[in-house]
Design a protein around this motif. Structure first.
Motif, mmCIF file in Angstrom:
data_model
loop_
_atom_site.group_PDB
_atom_site.id
_atom_site.type_symbol
_atom_site.label_atom_id
_atom_site.label_comp_id
_atom_site.label_asym_id
_atom_site.label_seq_id
_atom_site.Cartn_x
_atom_site.Cartn_y
_atom_site.Cartn_z
ATOM 1 N N ARG A 127 7.689 -4.821 2.448
ATOM 2 C CA ARG A 127 7.327 -3.735 3.367
ATOM 3 C C ARG A 127 5.956 -3.159 3.031
ATOM 4 O O ARG A 127 5.139 -2.893 3.913
ATOM 5 C CB ARG A 127 8.378 -2.626 3.319
ATOM 6 N N SER A 128 5.703 -2.983 1.752
ATOM 7 C CA SER A 128 4.418 -2.445 1.305
ATOM 8 C C SER A 128 3.276 -3.384 1.679
ATOM 9 O O SER A 128 2.246 -2.950 2.208
ATOM 10 C CB SER A 128 4.448 -2.220 -0.193
ATOM 11 N N SER A 129 3.472 -4.680 1.436
ATOM 12 C CA SER A 129 2.436 -5.662 1.772
ATOM 13 C C SER A 129 2.196 -5.702 3.272
ATOM 14 O O SER A 129 1.053 -5.786 3.722
ATOM 15 C CB SER A 129 2.837 -7.050 1.285
ATOM 16 N N SER A 130 3.264 -5.618 4.037
ATOM 17 C CA SER A 130 3.130 -5.648 5.491
ATOM 18 C C SER A 130 2.355 -4.438 6.002
ATOM 19 O O SER A 130 1.487 -4.568 6.872
ATOM 20 C CB SER A 130 4.501 -5.693 6.157
ATOM 21 N N SER A 131 2.656 -3.266 5.466
ATOM 22 C CA SER A 131 1.963 -2.065 5.930
ATOM 23 C C SER A 131 0.493 -2.065 5.512
ATOM 24 O O SER A 131 -0.381 -1.672 6.294
ATOM 25 C CB SER A 131 2.663 -0.806 5.433
ATOM 26 N N ARG A 132 0.200 -2.530 4.284
ATOM 27 C CA ARG A 132 -1.205 -2.602 3.854
ATOM 28 C C ARG A 132 -1.967 -3.638 4.655
ATOM 29 O O ARG A 132 -3.138 -3.442 4.993
ATOM 30 C CB ARG A 132 -1.284 -2.917 2.365
ATOM 31 N N SER B 171 -1.318 -4.495 7.743
ATOM 32 C CA SER B 171 -1.524 -3.887 9.056
ATOM 33 C C SER B 171 -2.700 -2.907 9.028
ATOM 34 O O SER B 171 -3.539 -2.905 9.934
ATOM 35 C CB SER B 171 -0.248 -3.167 9.487
ATOM 36 N N ALA B 172 -2.765 -2.089 7.989
ATOM 37 C CA ALA B 172 -3.863 -1.126 7.857
ATOM 38 C C ALA B 172 -5.209 -1.833 7.704
ATOM 39 O O ALA B 172 -6.205 -1.428 8.308
ATOM 40 C CB ALA B 172 -3.615 -0.203 6.676
ATOM 41 N N GLN C 114 -6.234 -3.294 11.033
ATOM 42 C CA GLN C 114 -6.688 -2.231 11.913
ATOM 43 C C GLN C 114 -8.101 -1.792 11.528
ATOM 44 O O GLN C 114 -8.954 -1.587 12.398
ATOM 45 C CB GLN C 114 -5.735 -1.043 11.849
ATOM 46 N N LYS D 200 2.125 -10.989 0.928
ATOM 47 C CA LYS D 200 3.233 -10.880 1.880
ATOM 48 C C LYS D 200 4.048 -12.172 1.908
ATOM 49 O O LYS D 200 5.277 -12.145 1.903
ATOM 50 C CB LYS D 200 2.696 -10.565 3.272
#
Length: 102
Positions: A15-20, A22-23, A26, A86
């Motif tokens: 989850r952490s890798s996915s959110s980073r 994504s950021a 972006q 990820k």
């Protein structure tokens, strides 16, 4: 119990890798939009760059060079590294799910 703890940690890492990731993606998109806008300006046009709580006045050529470097080198490397993290976390989660089923 051991597998459950490892599984929870692996899921958190995923989850952490996915959110980073994504950021970072972006941020990369923001840099590309900003670069397009800067390239439409005359080469010596004055632009304001945020520096802490202030803004510094620079010409668009210098700002374009810095943003181009950041988006092409730094962010690309970050995205690649986060993608690798990820994928590794996904493999670990899959392995742990299989081990818990056995």
């Amino acid at each position: 119990l051991k597998y459950q703890n490892e599984y929870r940690v692996a899921k958190d890492d995923l989850r952490s890798s996915s959110s980073r990731l994504s950021a970072a993606s972006q941020q990369q998109a923001v840099h590309k939009i900003t670069l397009q806008a800067l390239k439409s300006l005359p080469p010596e046009a004055a632009v304001h760059v945020p520096m802490g709580r202030m803004f510094m006045r620079r010409n668009s050529t210098d700002v374009t060079k810095v943003l181009d470097y950041q988006s092409s080198k730094v962010l690309e490397e970050t995205v690649c590294e986060l993608q690798d993290n990820k994928e590794e976390a996904q493999r670990k989660v899959s392995r742990l799910e299989k081990d818990m089923q056995d």
